[in-house]
Each structure stands twice: as structure tokens, then as C-alpha cells.
Scaffold this motif. Sequence first.
Motif, PDB file in Angstrom:
ATOM      1  N   LEU A  91      69.627  -1.601  79.555  1.00  0.00           N
ATOM      2  CA  LEU A  91      68.191  -1.365  79.448  1.00  0.00           C
ATOM      3  C   LEU A  91      67.543  -2.392  78.542  1.00  0.00           C
ATOM      4  CD1 LEU A  91      68.249   2.507  78.869  1.00  0.00           C
ATOM      5  CD2 LEU A  91      67.719   1.334  80.998  1.00  0.00           C
ATOM      6  N   CYS A  92      66.361  -2.780  78.911  1.00  0.00           N
ATOM      7  CA  CYS A  92      65.553  -3.666  78.084  1.00  0.00           C
ATOM      8  C   CYS A  92      64.272  -2.923  77.718  1.00  0.00           C
ATOM      9  CB  CYS A  92      65.219  -4.939  78.858  1.00  0.00           C
ATOM     10  SG  CYS A  92      64.132  -6.088  77.994  1.00  0.00           S
ATOM     11  N   ALA A  93      63.799  -3.152  76.517  1.00  0.00           N
ATOM     12  CA  ALA A  93      62.539  -2.560  76.072  1.00  0.00           C
ATOM     13  C   ALA A  93      61.746  -3.606  75.305  1.00  0.00           C
ATOM     14  CB  ALA A  93      62.790  -1.341  75.185  1.00  0.00           C
ATOM     15  N   SER A  94      60.433  -3.468  75.330  1.00  0.00           N
ATOM     16  CA  SER A  94      59.607  -4.368  74.531  1.00  0.00           C
ATOM     17  C   SER A  94      58.561  -3.557  73.771  1.00  0.00           C
ATOM     18  CB  SER A  94      58.934  -5.436  75.397  1.00  0.00           C
ATOM     19  OG  SER A  94      57.933  -4.887  76.236  1.00  0.00           O
ATOM     20  N   SER A  95      57.996  -4.195  72.768  1.00  0.00           N
ATOM     21  CA  SER A  95      57.032  -3.519  71.915  1.00  0.00           C
ATOM     22  C   SER A  95      56.052  -4.526  71.352  1.00  0.00           C
ATOM     23  CB  SER A  95      57.783  -2.802  70.780  1.00  0.00           C
ATOM     24  OG  SER A  95      56.897  -2.179  69.902  1.00  0.00           O
ATOM     25  N   PRO A  96      54.806  -4.118  71.152  1.00  0.00           N
ATOM     26  CA  PRO A  96      53.817  -5.065  70.618  1.00  0.00           C
ATOM     27  C   PRO A  96      53.959  -5.320  69.124  1.00  0.00           C
ATOM     28  CG  PRO A  96      52.800  -2.933  70.964  1.00  0.00           C
ATOM     29  CD  PRO A  96      54.189  -2.839  71.525  1.00  0.00           C
ATOM     30  N   LEU A  97      54.706  -4.434  68.442  1.00  0.00           N
ATOM     31  CA  LEU A  97      54.837  -4.535  66.994  1.00  0.00           C
ATOM     32  C   LEU A  97      56.289  -4.745  66.600  1.00  0.00           C
ATOM     33  CD1 LEU A  97      52.540  -1.520  66.024  1.00  0.00           C
ATOM     34  CD2 LEU A  97      51.900  -3.937  66.103  1.00  0.00           C
ATOM     35  N   ALA A  98      56.482  -5.228  65.393  1.00  0.00           N
ATOM     36  CA  ALA A  98      57.839  -5.310  64.861  1.00  0.00           C
ATOM     37  C   ALA A  98      58.410  -3.908  64.721  1.00  0.00           C
ATOM     38  CB  ALA A  98      57.819  -6.010  63.506  1.00  0.00           C
ATOM     39  N   ARG A  99      59.739  -3.786  64.764  1.00  0.00           N
ATOM     40  CA  ARG A  99      60.341  -2.459  64.813  1.00  0.00           C
ATOM     41  C   ARG A  99      60.203  -1.694  63.506  1.00  0.00           C
ATOM     42  NH1 ARG A  99      66.957  -3.119  64.947  1.00  0.00           N
ATOM     43  NH2 ARG A  99      67.221  -3.843  62.803  1.00  0.00           N
ATOM     44  N   THR A 100      59.850  -2.374  62.430  1.00  0.00           N
ATOM     45  CA  THR A 100      59.654  -1.681  61.158  1.00  0.00           C
ATOM     46  C   THR A 100      58.313  -0.965  61.091  1.00  0.00           C
ATOM     47  OG1 THR A 100      58.883  -3.791  60.263  1.00  0.00           O
ATOM     48  CG2 THR A 100      61.166  -3.191  59.825  1.00  0.00           C
ATOM     49  N   SER A 101      57.452  -1.181  62.077  1.00  0.00           N
ATOM     50  CA  SER A 101      56.168  -0.490  62.095  1.00  0.00           C
ATOM     51  C   SER A 101      56.404   0.979  62.390  1.00  0.00           C
ATOM     52  CB  SER A 101      55.260  -1.091  63.176  1.00  0.00           C
ATOM     53  OG  SER A 101      55.056  -2.464  62.946  1.00  0.00           O
ATOM     54  N   ALA A 102      55.833   1.835  61.578  1.00  0.00           N
ATOM     55  CA  ALA A 102      56.055   3.273  61.730  1.00  0.00           C
ATOM     56  C   ALA A 102      55.607   3.746  63.100  1.00  0.00           C
ATOM     57  CB  ALA A 102      55.294   4.039  60.650  1.00  0.00           C
ATOM     58  N   GLY A 103      56.466   4.541  63.719  1.00  0.00           N
ATOM     59  CA  GLY A 103      56.105   5.097  65.011  1.00  0.00           C
ATOM     60  C   GLY A 103      56.000   4.085  66.124  1.00  0.00           C
ATOM     61  N   ASN A 104      56.689   2.969  65.972  1.00  0.00           N
ATOM     62  CA  ASN A 104      56.593   1.905  66.963  1.00  0.00           C
ATOM     63  C   ASN A 104      57.153   2.355  68.298  1.00  0.00           C
ATOM     64  OD1 ASN A 104      56.161  -0.670  67.977  1.00  0.00           O
ATOM     65  ND2 ASN A 104      58.206  -1.350  67.394  1.00  0.00           N
ATOM     66  N   GLU A 105      56.327   2.357  69.340  1.00  0.00           N
ATOM     67  CA  GLU A 105      56.758   2.779  70.668  1.00  0.00           C
ATOM     68  C   GLU A 105      57.413   1.628  71.396  1.00  0.00           C
ATOM     69  OE1 GLU A 105      53.613   4.195  73.145  1.00  0.00           O
ATOM     70  OE2 GLU A 105      54.897   4.413  74.923  1.00  0.00           O
ATOM     71  N   GLN A 106      58.513   1.920  72.054  1.00  0.00           N
ATOM     72  CA  GLN A 106      59.181   0.949  72.900  1.00  0.00           C
ATOM     73  C   GLN A 106      58.874   1.257  74.360  1.00  0.00           C
ATOM     74  OE1 GLN A 106      63.382   0.163  71.719  1.00  0.00           O
ATOM     75  NE2 GLN A 106      62.905   1.475  69.975  1.00  0.00           N
ATOM     76  N   PHE A 107      58.629   0.220  75.137  1.00  0.00           N
ATOM     77  CA  PHE A 107      58.354   0.345  76.562  1.00  0.00           C
ATOM     78  C   PHE A 107      59.579  -0.161  77.321  1.00  0.00           C
ATOM     79  CE2 PHE A 107      53.822   1.339  76.362  1.00  0.00           C
ATOM     80  CZ  PHE A 107      53.526   0.990  75.057  1.00  0.00           C
ATOM     81  N   PHE A 108      60.160   0.722  78.108  1.00  0.00           N
ATOM     82  CA  PHE A 108      61.446   0.432  78.736  1.00  0.00           C
ATOM     83  C   PHE A 108      61.311  -0.041  80.175  1.00  0.00           C
ATOM     84  CE2 PHE A 108      64.796   1.817  75.844  1.00  0.00           C
ATOM     85  CZ  PHE A 108      64.062   2.496  74.884  1.00  0.00           C
ATOM     86  N   GLY A 109      62.203  -0.924  80.563  1.00  0.00           N
ATOM     87  CA  GLY A 109      62.364  -1.289  81.947  1.00  0.00           C
ATOM     88  C   GLY A 109      63.259  -0.281  82.664  1.00  0.00           C
ATOM     89  N   PRO A 110      63.405  -0.408  83.984  1.00  0.00           N
ATOM     90  CA  PRO A 110      64.201   0.541  84.766  1.00  0.00           C
ATOM     91  C   PRO A 110      65.701   0.334  84.628  1.00  0.00           C
ATOM     92  CG  PRO A 110      63.306  -1.141  86.194  1.00  0.00           C
ATOM     93  CD  PRO A 110      62.719  -1.400  84.839  1.00  0.00           C
ATOM     94  N   GLY A 111      66.101  -0.788  84.046  1.00  0.00           N
ATOM     95  CA  GLY A 111      67.523  -1.035  83.818  1.00  0.00           C
ATOM     96  C   GLY A 111      68.200  -1.821  84.920  1.00  0.00           C
ATOM     97  N   THR A 112      69.334  -2.403  84.546  1.00  0.00           N
ATOM     98  CA  THR A 112      70.243  -3.053  85.502  1.00  0.00           C
ATOM     99  C   THR A 112      71.555  -2.296  85.465  1.00  0.00           C
ATOM    100  OG1 THR A 112      69.304  -5.276  85.277  1.00  0.00           O
ATOM    101  CG2 THR A 112      71.585  -5.114  86.029  1.00  0.00           C
ATOM    102  N   ARG A 113      71.973  -1.817  86.617  1.00  0.00           N
ATOM    103  CA  ARG A 113      73.265  -1.117  86.693  1.00  0.00           C
ATOM    104  C   ARG A 113      74.347  -2.149  86.969  1.00  0.00           C
ATOM    105  NH1 ARG A 113      74.726   3.990  87.080  1.00  0.00           N
ATOM    106  NH2 ARG A 113      72.551   4.638  87.443  1.00  0.00           N
ATOM    107  N   LEU A 114      75.240  -2.339  86.021  1.00  0.00           N
ATOM    108  CA  LEU A 114      76.337  -3.299  86.153  1.00  0.00           C
ATOM    109  C   LEU A 114      77.624  -2.561  86.468  1.00  0.00           C
ATOM    110  CD1 LEU A 114      77.502  -6.191  85.847  1.00  0.00           C
ATOM    111  CD2 LEU A 114      77.896  -5.638  83.429  1.00  0.00           C
ATOM    112  N   THR A 115      78.274  -2.976  87.526  1.00  0.00           N
ATOM    113  CA  THR A 115      79.569  -2.422  87.899  1.00  0.00           C
ATOM    114  C   THR A 115      80.594  -3.548  87.916  1.00  0.00           C
ATOM    115  OG1 THR A 115      78.513  -0.743  89.279  1.00  0.00           O
ATOM    116  CG2 THR A 115      80.872  -1.130  89.634  1.00  0.00           C
ATOM    117  N   VAL A 116      81.633  -3.382  87.133  1.00  0.00           N
ATOM    118  CA  VAL A 116      82.709  -4.377  87.076  1.00  0.00           C
ATOM    119  C   VAL A 116      83.925  -3.790  87.767  1.00  0.00           C
ATOM    120  CG1 VAL A 116      84.127  -5.834  85.603  1.00  0.00           C
ATOM    121  CG2 VAL A 116      81.789  -5.251  84.909  1.00  0.00           C
ATOM    122  N   LEU A 117      84.329  -4.434  88.861  1.00  0.00           N
ATOM    123  CA  LEU A 117      85.465  -3.904  89.648  1.00  0.00           C
ATOM    124  C   LEU A 117      86.802  -4.423  89.123  1.00  0.00           C
ATOM    125  CD1 LEU A 117      83.888  -4.328  93.195  1.00  0.00           C
ATOM    126  CD2 LEU A 117      83.931  -2.271  91.750  1.00  0.00           C
TER     127      LEU A 117
END
Lengths: 117, 112
Positions: A91-117
Motif C-alpha cells: 500500500l502507498c499513502a500520501s499526505s499534504p503535511l509532515a507526519r509529525t502534524s497532529a491528526g495528519n490524515e493519510q490518503f491511501f491507494g488501492p494497493g498492489t497485490r504481489l504474488t511470488v511463486l
Amino acid sequence: GAGVSQTPSNKVTEKGKYVELRCDPISGHTALYWYRQSLGQGPEFLIYFQGTGAADDSGLPNDRFFAVRPEGSVSTLKIQRTERGDSAVYLCASSPLARTSAGNEQFFGPGTRLTVL
Amino acid sequence: AQSVTQLDSHVSVSEGTPVLLRCNYSSSYSPSLFWYVQHPNKGLQLLLKYTSAATLVKGINGFEAEFKKSETSFHLTKPSAHMSDAAEYFCVFNTNAGKSTFGDGTTLTVKP
């Protein structure tokens, strides 16, 4: 507006191969995060970028994992010599603020499903 | 060490009945706490967050959570479940440095 996008949505590879997973964050978001989510578990932190630099890479499990964000927007997670245990949703997420900002919301992508055979 | 525990891996309710998803945290200070929801094949979405302001936090879609320091809890509630609430829910703890720790998730099933 466009949210966080991740490509590919699914990736199947063979043990020992190299893979790259891409994340396009929301435009203007300076903070970017990578997480790994195994089946039945919550996301596990891998790495945090503030701008172009990796401010915290303490979650990367070993030196086979590496991530870059050369221009402060798109990021690529690179996994060398993949192992079956690397199979998970990344999963990847982004945010407009640095993570030390109180209550900083992260916006997530749908993810990449990796399968290693 | 700081951590977060979701007490139920699965919760099943009937449509129209109340929802309670339980979360306890372990910390030596008052953390920032969040609830996120994850629908199948979609990214996690923020429901609500606590950042040391009001202890009763209202979120989207009728959800709310109450921060109880004495019980080290941050349980998520909704008065009346809707079919569209069926999803995976994650309680998240942020350290002072902003590092996020996720619980293992609670799968909510809503029966018609």
C-alpha cells in the motif's frame, strides 16, 4: 480530484526475480508512505518520504527492499531477489503535511497485490 | 512499547442494529488515534481521528468514537448499521513522531 494510484494492481513473479511497484500520490502531497499488508493483518509500515528524501526507512525488512522518490512526487518500491514471504499487498499513502502534524490524515491507494511463486 | 489492539477479528450485526468495534491502545502518553475503513479492492479511507481535543469524535457515515484515557480505549460505534458498512476496519495509533501502527483489523458483516 485524482486520488493515490498504484501500478500494477496485481503482480505475479517468480522467486528470485526483481520487481518494481509504482505509486502516484495526490498532487502537491509532500509526504509519502509505503506499507505492506499480509493476509489477515493490518498494514505494516515500511518507509516514509518527506519530499525527495527517505525520512524514516526503519520498516524495510532487509536490504532487498529499496524505495526512491527522485522528484518528490512518484515513488517506486523495488524488491530484489524476491522470496515467497514477500507475497502481500503493498500500500502507498500520501499526505499534504509532515507526519509529525497532529491528526495528519493519510490518503491511501488501492494497493498492489504481489504474488511470488 | 506503544501498540494498538483490536479486540474482535470479526463482528456480525443485523442491519439497523448498533455497531461496536473495540480498540485498546498501550502508550505512556495520549496518542493520536484514527479509525480507517477498507472496502474490498479500495484504498483505506479515514473515518475519524482523535488528537487530544474533544474526547467524543464524530466521523463520516454516522460513525463516532470516544477516547477514554482511564480505559485506554477508542471504540468505534454507530447507532444503526447499514449494508454498505460491511468492510474491514482498522484502529491506528500514531506516536509523537507521527509513525503509524495499525491494529490487525475487524471485519464487519451486516446481515439483512
